[in-house]
Design an enzyme around this catalytic site. Structure first.
Site, PDB file in Angstrom:
ATOM      1  N   HIS A  79       0.842  -8.668 -28.062  1.00  0.00           N
ATOM      2  CA  HIS A  79       0.357  -9.335 -26.852  1.00  0.00           C
ATOM      3  C   HIS A  79       0.399 -10.855 -26.967  1.00  0.00           C
ATOM      4  CE1 HIS A  79      -1.637  -9.026 -22.969  1.00  0.00           C
ATOM      5  NE2 HIS A  79      -2.514  -9.942 -23.340  1.00  0.00           N
ATOM      6  N   GLY A 136      -6.647 -14.454 -19.190  1.00  0.00           N
ATOM      7  CA  GLY A 136      -8.075 -14.273 -19.366  1.00  0.00           C
ATOM      8  C   GLY A 136      -8.546 -12.963 -18.720  1.00  0.00           C
ATOM      9  N   SER A 196      -0.432 -11.821 -19.241  1.00  0.00           N
ATOM     10  CA  SER A 196      -1.668 -11.072 -19.349  1.00  0.00           C
ATOM     11  C   SER A 196      -2.362 -11.043 -17.978  1.00  0.00           C
ATOM     12  CB  SER A 196      -2.542 -11.674 -20.447  1.00  0.00           C
ATOM     13  OG  SER A 196      -3.599 -10.825 -20.807  1.00  0.00           O
TER      14      SER A 196
END
Length: 328
Positions: free
Chosen positions: A308, A52, A124
């Site tokens: 990604h 996030g 991420s």
């Protein structure tokens, strides 16, 4: 450090299982973070750290861990998923939601669960938080598996919300022009953060949709992964995700520029696997490459077919790394 293509092995995620324990942990400042454990109560502890920031509530990562071997812990970071209070509520104070708070929450959760040390897995933004925690508490980390490596440096944020425009000029202009005219020539991330704290719910909802439309544009080419995943959230989850993202990125995650790379020597002795897609447009390979150079105990796997959001080969590589550490 080694940069290589992973071996092709037959690996499939495990069937989903329900957690055998869960709860809300008081972490201070009126916050309670949701946690759950699944698999083998006496197994090798592993913590899943979501991305996030603000992408809590997803439980699919349980399936990456053999439930006979691992005691798998999932948690939702402050303000998202099932943690309380929820950042979709504009009245929720975001000043108690920073990287320092999240590092402390992870350590409090470890103590609460009686875990000596654990494998850390995430991607991420999750990789940024894992690195920050592991460099603070290296003695509490047995191994690390990072996917889509980021360190949330200013140059990375600048690239994702400004630099990538050279590849996607149309979607980026729409992203920029959704802001008030007076905000279009400055820091777009900070401008969106201000919109996400606007008292008008219609303004917040529009800003969240426009933010996620840009994020989806950046991953639209990833046909082997999960294009469209950012906008595919319930309304409250979407609002919390964008409010938390913009809050963190507008403040460079409260990390001095380059700190995680400079302090990578603190990871010495911790085995790591870095898995990164060559087609990752929003988080280019350079970050993972630099980290692998600075962390001799890490091996870098570059997945040619992946961006990604992953690919079949990336999933195979993730499963193999987790299985290998489980065998050890």
């Amino acid at each position: 450090m080694s940069a290589s293509q992973p071996e092709h092995v037959a690996a499939q995620p495990f069937p989903d299982i329900e957690p055998y324990a869960h709860g809300l942990l008081e972490v201070g400042d009126g916050n309670r973070i949701y946690w759950e454990t699944s698999g083998n109560p006496d197994g090798k502890p592993a913590l899943v750290v979501h991305g996030g920031p603000g992408s809590g509530g997803r439980r699919g990562s349980r399936k990456n861990f053999d439930p006979a071997i691992y005691r798998t812990v999932l948690f939702d970071q402050r303000g998202c998923g099932e943690s309380l209070p929820h950042a979709s509520d504009p009245a929720v104070d975001m000043s108690h939601n920073t990287t320092e708070h999240l590092i402390a929450d992870m350590e409090r959760l470890r103590v609460h669960l009686g875990i000596e040390n654990w494998l850390l897995y995430g991607g991420s933004w999750g990789s940024t938080l894992i690195l920050a925690y592991a460099e603070r508490f290296p003695e509490r980390v047995s191994e690390i598996v990072l996917v889509g490596v980021t360190m949330t440096r200013p140059e990375e944020t600048e690239w994702l919300y400004h630099g990538v425009a050279r590849f996607l000029p149309g979607p980026w202009e729409a992203f920029r022009d959704a802001l008030p005219e007076s905000e279009r020539d400055g820091n777009l991330v900070a401008a969106y953060s201000r919109l996400m704290n606007n008292p008008d719910p219609a303004v917040r909802a529009a800003a969240a949709r426009n933010w996620c439309a840009w994020e989806d544009a950046v991953i639209a080419h990833e046909t082997l992964g999960n294009p469209g995943q950012y906008s595919d959230k319930p309304d409250a989850a979407l609002l919390a995700f964008v409010r938390i993202c913009t809050h963190y990125f507008a403040n460079d995650a409260w990390l001095p520029d380059g700190q995680l790379l400079t302090d990578a020597h603190k990871l010495a002795g911790i085995p790591g696997v870095l898995i990164h897609g060559r087609l990752d447009l929003g988080s280019p390979l350079r970050t993972a490459w630099q980290l692998a150079q600075a962390w001799p105990d890490a091996e870098l796997h570059v997945i040619d077919e992946s961006g990604h959001t992953g690919s079949p080969e990336m999933m195979t590589t993730i499963l193999e790394a987790i299985a290998r550490f489980g065998r050890q």
